[in-house]
Design a protein around this motif. Structure first.
Motif, PDB file in Angstrom:
ATOM      1  N   ARG A 106       0.393  32.025   3.586  1.00 36.87           N
ATOM      2  CA  ARG A 106       0.730  31.270   4.800  1.00 36.87           C
ATOM      3  C   ARG A 106       2.057  30.587   4.576  1.00 36.87           C
ATOM      4  O   ARG A 106       2.288  30.053   3.484  1.00 36.87           O
ATOM      5  N   ARG A 107       2.935  30.621   5.580  1.00 38.41           N
ATOM      6  CA  ARG A 107       4.255  30.005   5.417  1.00 38.41           C
ATOM      7  C   ARG A 107       4.326  28.655   6.108  1.00 38.41           C
ATOM      8  O   ARG A 107       4.136  28.553   7.322  1.00 38.41           O
ATOM      9  N   ASN A 165      -7.361  33.255  -2.604  1.00 40.25           N
ATOM     10  CA  ASN A 165      -6.567  33.827  -3.712  1.00 40.25           C
ATOM     11  C   ASN A 165      -7.084  33.418  -5.087  1.00 40.25           C
ATOM     12  O   ASN A 165      -6.906  34.167  -6.054  1.00 40.25           O
ATOM     13  N   LEU A 166      -7.694  32.233  -5.189  1.00 40.57           N
ATOM     14  CA  LEU A 166      -8.125  31.756  -6.504  1.00 40.57           C
ATOM     15  C   LEU A 166      -9.653  31.720  -6.643  1.00 40.57           C
ATOM     16  O   LEU A 166     -10.206  32.411  -7.497  1.00 40.57           O
ATOM     17  N   GLU A 173      -6.627  21.906   5.239  1.00 37.92           N
ATOM     18  CA  GLU A 173      -7.500  23.070   5.513  1.00 37.92           C
ATOM     19  C   GLU A 173      -6.777  24.385   5.204  1.00 37.92           C
ATOM     20  O   GLU A 173      -7.370  25.321   4.666  1.00 37.92           O
ATOM     21  N   GLU A 174      -5.471  24.432   5.530  1.00 35.50           N
ATOM     22  CA  GLU A 174      -4.698  25.647   5.274  1.00 35.50           C
ATOM     23  C   GLU A 174      -4.491  25.848   3.758  1.00 35.50           C
ATOM     24  O   GLU A 174      -4.585  26.963   3.246  1.00 35.50           O
ATOM     25  N   PHE A 175      -4.216  24.731   3.068  1.00 33.94           N
ATOM     26  CA  PHE A 175      -4.067  24.800   1.608  1.00 33.94           C
ATOM     27  C   PHE A 175      -5.355  25.337   0.985  1.00 33.94           C
ATOM     28  O   PHE A 175      -5.351  26.253   0.162  1.00 33.94           O
ATOM     29  N   ARG A 176      -6.480  24.750   1.441  1.00 33.35           N
ATOM     30  CA  ARG A 176      -7.791  25.172   0.899  1.00 33.35           C
ATOM     31  C   ARG A 176      -8.064  26.644   1.189  1.00 33.35           C
ATOM     32  O   ARG A 176      -8.613  27.351   0.343  1.00 33.35           O
ATOM     33  N   GLY A 208       3.934  26.976  -0.692  1.00 36.22           N
ATOM     34  CA  GLY A 208       3.322  26.135  -1.734  1.00 36.22           C
ATOM     35  C   GLY A 208       1.885  26.492  -2.095  1.00 36.22           C
ATOM     36  O   GLY A 208       1.552  26.609  -3.287  1.00 36.22           O
ATOM     37  N   PRO A 209       0.999  26.664  -1.101  1.00 37.45           N
ATOM     38  CA  PRO A 209      -0.386  27.010  -1.456  1.00 37.45           C
ATOM     39  C   PRO A 209      -0.465  28.349  -2.204  1.00 37.45           C
ATOM     40  O   PRO A 209      -1.212  28.495  -3.162  1.00 37.45           O
TER      41      PRO A 209
END
Ligand SMILES: NC(=O)c1ccc[n+]([C@@H]2O[C@H](COP(=O)([O-])OP(=O)(O)OC[C@H]3O[C@@H](n4cnc5c(N)ncnc54)[C@H](OP(=O)(O)O)[C@@H]3O)[C@@H](O)[C@H]2O)c1
Length: 256
Positions: free
Chosen positions: A98-99, A117-118, A108-111, A156-157
Motif C-alpha cells: 500500500r502506498r 506479509n509477515l 488499520e492499513e499498517f496492520r 513504510g508498512p
C-alpha cells in the motif's frame, strides 16, 4: 548436475500463485517435475494457472485460502500431505503493498500489510515447517524484497514487513535445521501488478534503469535460478540466507 537442482517428485506449496511472481514460481517448479499446490484467495484465478500447468504436462492442485484466515490456512496446509503424501517445498510468496507516507497511514492499513506479509507468512511457514520437520526434509523459500535492505518513502508498512521477513527466515533456519532449510529471495523491481504504478512513472523507471547494473526492470523469470537453487538439494548447506536478485541495484552505484 541436473540431479543436484532437481525437484522431480517433490510436492510444493506456492502462495500468491494466481499471478505475478508466484505464478511463474509455480510454473517453473511444475516444469521441473514437482507437484505444485497453488494458493491465493480466489479459486477461479488459481484454476486458470492450474489449467496452464496441466496443459503443459505438469501436475497441480488448488488450495485457496487467505493467509490472514489462520483456521483455513492451517486446515489447507494440513490437508496437503494427506492428499499428496508429503510437503517438501514452500514458496512463501503472498504479499501486498500500500502506498502512503507513514504520517498519513491509518493503523488499520499498517496492520493489514503486516498481517498479510509477515503474520501470514509466519503462519504458513510454521504449519509447513511442522510437516517438513516430521518428514526430515524441507525447503522453505520466503519472498523478501530489496525493501528488506533499503528504506523508502511511501511504503513504510511494506518495508517494515519485508525487513521482518529476513528475521523470520533466520529464526526459522535456526529452529528447523538440519534437514529443513529456510532462505529468502529478495527480488529487485520486477514487472508485475504490484509495481504497476512505478512502471508507469517515467522518471522512476529511468532512474531505476540507470541505477541498476543490469540497466532494466526485472522479469519474474529472472528469479528462476535462485528459486531452483533454494528449492532443491543444491542448497542443502545454505540456510538463513537472503539471496538478493536485483540486477545489482543494492550492491553497486551504477551509472557513470
Ligand atoms: N514485483 C516486485 O517488484 C517485487 C519485488 C520484491 C518482492 N516482491 C514480493 O513478491 C511477492 C509477490 O509479488 P507480486 O509482484 O507477484 O505481486 P502480485 O502480482 O500483486 O501478486 C500477489 C499475490 O499474492 C496473493 N495475495 C495477496 N494477498 C493475499 C492474502 N491475504 N492471502 C493469500 N494470497 C494473497 C495474490 O492473490 P489474491 O489477491 O488473488 O489473493 C497474488 O497471487 C510479494 O510478497 C511481494 O512483496 C515483489
Amino acid at each position: 548436475m541436473s540431479d543436484l537442482f532437481s525437484v522431480k517428485g517433490r510436492v510444493a506449496l506456492v502462495t500468491g500463485a494466481s499471478r505475478g511472481l508466484g505464478k511463474v514460481f509455480a510454473k517453473t517448479l511444475a516444469e521441473h517435475g514437482a507437484t505444485v499446490v497453488l494458493s491465493s484467495r480466489r479459486e477461479s484465478d488459481l484454476q486458470a494457472v492450474k489449467d496452464e500447468i496441466v496443459k503443459a504436462g505438469g501436475k497441480a492442485d488448488i488450495a485457496a485460502f487467505d493467509v490472514q484466515d489462520e483456521a483455513r490456512a492451517v486446515a489447507a496446509i494440513k490437508a496437503i500431505p494427506q492428499k499428496h503424501g508429503r510437503l517438501d517445498i514452500l514458496i512463501n510468496n503472498a504479499g501486498i503493498l500500500r502506498r502512503d507516507m507513514l504520517l498519513d497511514t491509518p493503523t488499520e492499513e499498517f496492520r493489514n500489510v503486516i498481517e498479510t506479509n509477515l503474520t501470514g507468512a509466519f503462519v504458513v511457514a510454521r504449519e509447513a515447517g511442522r510437516i517438513m520437520q516430521a518428514q526430515n526434509y524441507g525447503r522453505i523459500v520466503n519472498i523478501a524484497s530489496v525493501m528488506s535492505i533499503l528504506g523508502r518513502a511511501s511504503v513504510g508498512p511494506y518495508v517494515s514487513s519485508k525487513h521482518a521477513i529476513v528475521g523470520l527466515t533466520k529464526t526459522l533456519a535456526a529452529e528447523l535445521g538440519p534437514n529443513v532449510t529456510v532462505n529468502s529471495i529478495a527480488p529487485g523491481y520486477m514487472i508485475t501488478d504490484i509495481t504497476e504504478a512505478l512502471q508507469k512513472n517515467v522518471e522512476f523507471s529511468a532512474m531505476l534503469e540507470k541505477r541498476t547494473a543490469a540497466r532494466r526492470w526485472g522479469k519474474p523469470e529472472d528469479l528462476s535460478g535462485a528459486l531452483m537453487l533454494l528449492a532443491s538439494d543444491a542448497s542443502s548447506y545454505i540456510t538463513g540466507h537472503t539471496l538478493v536478485v536485483d540486477g545489482g541495484l543494492t550492491s553497486v552505484l551504477a551509472g557513470a
